[in-house]
Motif scaffolding. Structure first.
Motif, PDB file in Angstrom:
ATOM      1  N   VAL A  40       4.814  -1.378  -8.004  1.00 21.50           N
ATOM      2  CA  VAL A  40       3.426  -0.999  -7.693  1.00 21.50           C
ATOM      3  C   VAL A  40       3.394   0.437  -7.174  1.00 21.50           C
ATOM      4  N   ALA A  41       4.309   0.776  -6.279  1.00 21.97           N
ATOM      5  CA  ALA A  41       4.355   2.131  -5.709  1.00 21.97           C
ATOM      6  C   ALA A  41       4.490   3.188  -6.806  1.00 21.97           C
ATOM      7  N   GLU A  42       5.289   2.913  -7.807  1.00 20.27           N
ATOM      8  CA  GLU A  42       5.459   3.856  -8.915  1.00 20.27           C
ATOM      9  C   GLU A  42       4.156   4.059  -9.676  1.00 20.27           C
ATOM     10  N   ARG A  43       3.352   3.012  -9.764  1.00 24.46           N
ATOM     11  CA  ARG A  43       2.105   3.085 -10.533  1.00 24.46           C
ATOM     12  C   ARG A  43       0.993   3.789  -9.766  1.00 24.46           C
ATOM     13  N   VAL A  44       1.020   3.772  -8.432  1.00 26.24           N
ATOM     14  CA  VAL A  44      -0.068   4.375  -7.652  1.00 26.24           C
ATOM     15  C   VAL A  44       0.335   5.658  -6.946  1.00 26.24           C
ATOM     16  N   GLY A  45       1.599   6.010  -7.008  1.00 25.11           N
ATOM     17  CA  GLY A  45       2.069   7.215  -6.337  1.00 25.11           C
ATOM     18  C   GLY A  45       1.236   8.424  -6.741  1.00 25.11           C
ATOM     19  N   GLY A  46       0.813   9.195  -5.767  1.00 20.11           N
ATOM     20  CA  GLY A  46       0.008  10.376  -6.032  1.00 20.11           C
ATOM     21  C   GLY A  46      -1.488  10.137  -5.937  1.00 20.11           C
ATOM     22  N   ALA A  47      -1.913   8.880  -5.893  1.00 19.99           N
ATOM     23  CA  ALA A  47      -3.344   8.589  -5.737  1.00 19.99           C
ATOM     24  C   ALA A  47      -3.781   8.998  -4.335  1.00 19.99           C
ATOM     25  N   ASN A  48      -5.001   9.409  -4.202  1.00 20.95           N
ATOM     26  CA  ASN A  48      -5.524   9.763  -2.882  1.00 20.95           C
ATOM     27  C   ASN A  48      -5.887   8.524  -2.084  1.00 20.95           C
ATOM     28  N   ARG A  49      -6.419   7.498  -2.775  1.00 20.56           N
ATOM     29  CA  ARG A  49      -6.847   6.276  -2.083  1.00 20.56           C
ATOM     30  C   ARG A  49      -7.188   5.231  -3.142  1.00 20.56           C
ATOM     31  N   VAL A  50      -6.813   3.983  -2.909  1.00 22.47           N
ATOM     32  CA  VAL A  50      -7.166   2.891  -3.807  1.00 22.47           C
ATOM     33  C   VAL A  50      -7.857   1.781  -3.022  1.00 22.47           C
ATOM     34  N   ALA A  51      -8.663   1.006  -3.730  1.00 22.71           N
ATOM     35  CA  ALA A  51      -9.315  -0.156  -3.137  1.00 22.71           C
ATOM     36  C   ALA A  51      -8.523  -1.397  -3.504  1.00 22.71           C
ATOM     37  N   ILE A  52      -8.406  -2.309  -2.550  1.00 18.56           N
ATOM     38  CA  ILE A  52      -7.713  -3.578  -2.795  1.00 18.56           C
ATOM     39  C   ILE A  52      -8.643  -4.703  -2.368  1.00 18.56           C
ATOM     40  N   LEU A  53      -8.901  -5.628  -3.289  1.00 18.88           N
ATOM     41  CA  LEU A  53      -9.714  -6.790  -2.966  1.00 18.88           C
ATOM     42  C   LEU A  53      -8.938  -7.641  -1.967  1.00 18.88           C
TER      43      LEU A  53
END
Length: 134
Positions: A40-53
């Motif tokens: 998961v970390a590899e897929r979101v690395g570099g994002a500023n912010r994500v939402a999680i239900l």
């Protein structure tokens, strides 16, 4: 280490825990948790912010843990909020995508699924001390 019990070195040395996480009928070993959350970390690395239900599922646990490993801020969104409140949370937070469980209404954001059986053994550096980067 931020997540000392999830140290990939401990897992590689054979210090696994067969039932490190039990949630919603799913059981994840320490090895499962480290490997899947690092994926998961590899897929979101570099994002500023994500939402999680914010739902009580293994997918949510992996999404949150993956963000912690990658140093990506996340916004937990209650599963029972209405469409207007959800839109307000997403707008105010600046979330760029949904990670994990897919809500009924994406609110215009892309969805990044979490794969329970994906594995990665990449090692991430410890986040820098000090205030969050957001």
């Amino acid at each position: 280490m931020l997540l000392a019990s999830l140290n990939p070195g401990a897992v590689a040395a054979g210090a696994d825990i067969e039932d490190a996480v039990r949630i919603d009928g799913a059981v994840l070993s320490r090895s499962d948790l480290v490997g899947a959350a690092t994926s998961v970390a590899e897929r979101v690395g570099g994002a500023n912010r994500v939402a999680i239900l914010a739902a009580p599922t293994a997918t949510t646990v992996l999404a949150v843990t993956g963000c912690l490993i990658a140093g990506v801020p996340f916004v937990p969104v209650p599963a029972d909020v209405g469409v207007a409140e959800r839109a307000h949370i997403l707008t105010d937070s600046g979330a760029q995508a949904w990670l994990g469980e897919q809500p009924a209404d994406l609110g215009g954001l892309p969805h990044i699924p979490v794969r329970l059986h994906a594995r990665s053994w990449h090692r991430y550096p410890e986040p820098a001390p000090g205030p969050p980067r957001w």
